[in-house]
Design an enzyme around this catalytic site. Structure first.
Site, mmCIF file in Angstrom:
data_model
loop_
_atom_site.group_PDB
_atom_site.id
_atom_site.type_symbol
_atom_site.label_atom_id
_atom_site.label_comp_id
_atom_site.label_asym_id
_atom_site.label_seq_id
_atom_site.Cartn_x
_atom_site.Cartn_y
_atom_site.Cartn_z
ATOM 1 N N ASP A 1 0.815 -1.216 0.000
ATOM 2 C CA ASP A 1 0.000 0.000 0.000
ATOM 3 C C ASP A 1 0.850 1.267 0.000
ATOM 4 O O ASP A 1 2.007 1.256 0.434
ATOM 5 C CB ASP A 1 -0.919 0.011 1.219
ATOM 6 C CG ASP A 1 -1.917 -1.138 1.206
ATOM 7 O OD1 ASP A 1 -2.255 -1.611 0.114
ATOM 8 O OD2 ASP A 1 -2.339 -1.562 2.301
ATOM 9 N N LYS A 2 0.240 2.341 -0.435
ATOM 10 C CA LYS A 2 0.922 3.643 -0.513
ATOM 11 C C LYS A 2 1.636 3.997 0.788
ATOM 12 O O LYS A 2 2.808 4.374 0.783
ATOM 13 C CB LYS A 2 -0.098 4.738 -0.861
ATOM 14 C CG LYS A 2 0.473 6.148 -0.828
ATOM 15 C CD LYS A 2 -0.626 7.181 -0.995
ATOM 16 C CE LYS A 2 -0.083 8.595 -0.821
ATOM 17 N NZ LYS A 2 -1.144 9.625 -0.884
#
Length: 304
Positions: free
Chosen positions: A141-142
């Site tokens: 994820d970011k």
């Protein structure tokens, strides 16, 4: 130039209290992000009572009719960008990088550039027909930091994807989570799929895909614990959803955690260790990287 509209949403606001336009649209339209909706408002693609509205905070009153026109998207293609990246290992077939917290892995709607893929394409050549996700075999994820393996050619891509499918590779994470544990180790076996309540989230659902996470408690603090987590499967948001499911959400998680949490810029989740069989030499390769400074500083503060 005439705008080409791909689809539209017709909505009506019927609450007695006034509400922000962007907040109302975000609650009503699950398949668009808040940043996308705010851009549509700014670009004149949102009409209230047949009049274009340009301010995200415009107030809606009962009876207002809202039309959201979604313009046709321009084709996304990853292009090289001179963005510094930390290379942990590289040869002719694979590259292992330490992705920083806050960086998206590949271009997508809302994130057309400044991604890890843009940086990789500037750094080296990737021989892959996928113009959006060249070389990408798995993602984090970011706001999750840590190790990512990227294939530089088709031989490597097929090999690494096969290992992921067969669960023969190694992926271990560190996480700071809410609460304390009685047990030292545990296994979470709960199927994951899109949430029936909030379409922007993943959730434990009966008809979801098999998902297994193993955890070991490394340290415990007041109201928080440090865990090592090992993925047996790799579903979207798997660790974040599984930890929320057992009542120990990842600290700082804006989607699955409580608001009263540790200060930071996203979840305290780090892909610490990555292991795989090299696609050409067939030798086992394993890499580890320490968490970012904010993670280490937070741990030091908790220990005090």
């Amino acid at each position: 130039m005439r705008k080409i509209i791909s689809k539209s949403y017709n909505l009506e606001y019927n609450e007695p209290k006034k509400a922000r336009l962007d907040a109302f649209l975000n609650d009503q339209i699950a398949d668009l992000t808040r940043s996308q909706l705010q851009k549509f408002i700014k670009d004149g693609n949102v009409l209230v009572n047949n009049q274009p509205v340009s301010k995200n905070g415009s107030k809606l009153t009962a009876g207002d009719k809202i039309l959201v026109n979604v313009p046709e998207e321009e084709p996304i293609k990853a292009v090289p960008e001179n963005i510094p990246i930390e290379v942990v290992y590289e040869d002719d077939d694979v590259i292992v990088v330490n992705k920083p917290q806050g960086m998206v892995v590949h271009p997508a709607a809302g994130h057309p550039d400044k991604t890890l893929v843009n940086a990789i394409l500037y750094h080296c050549q990737i021989n892959d027909d996928d113009v959006i996700r060249p070389g990408i075999v798995h993602r984090i994820d970011k706001d999750t930091s840590g190790l990512l393996m990227i294939a530089k050619n088709n031989l490597a891509k097929q090999s690494l994807m096969k290992q992921l499918k067969e669960k023969s590779n190694l992926r271990e994470y560190l996480a700071i989570v809410h609460g304390n544990f009685k047990e030292k180790t545990g296994k979470i076996n709960a199927p994951l799929g899109r949430s029936k309540v909030d379409r922007k989230k993943q959730a434990v659902v009966e008809d979801g895909r098999n998902a297994v996470t193993h955890f070991t408690v490394l340290e415990q603090f007041e109201n928080y614990s440090l865990l090592k987590l090992k993925l047996e499967t790799g579903r979207t948001h798997q660790i974040r959803v599984h930890m929320q499911y057992i009542g120990h959400p990842v600290a700082g998680d804006p989607l699955y955690g409580p608001k009263n949490t540790l200060p930071g810029k996203g979840q305290f989740l780090h892909a610490e260790t990555l292991g795989f069989v090299h696609p050409r030499t067939n030798k086992w390769m394993e890499f580890s990287i320490e968490p970012p400074k904010i993670f280490l500083d937070t741990l030091a503060q908790l220990r005090r």
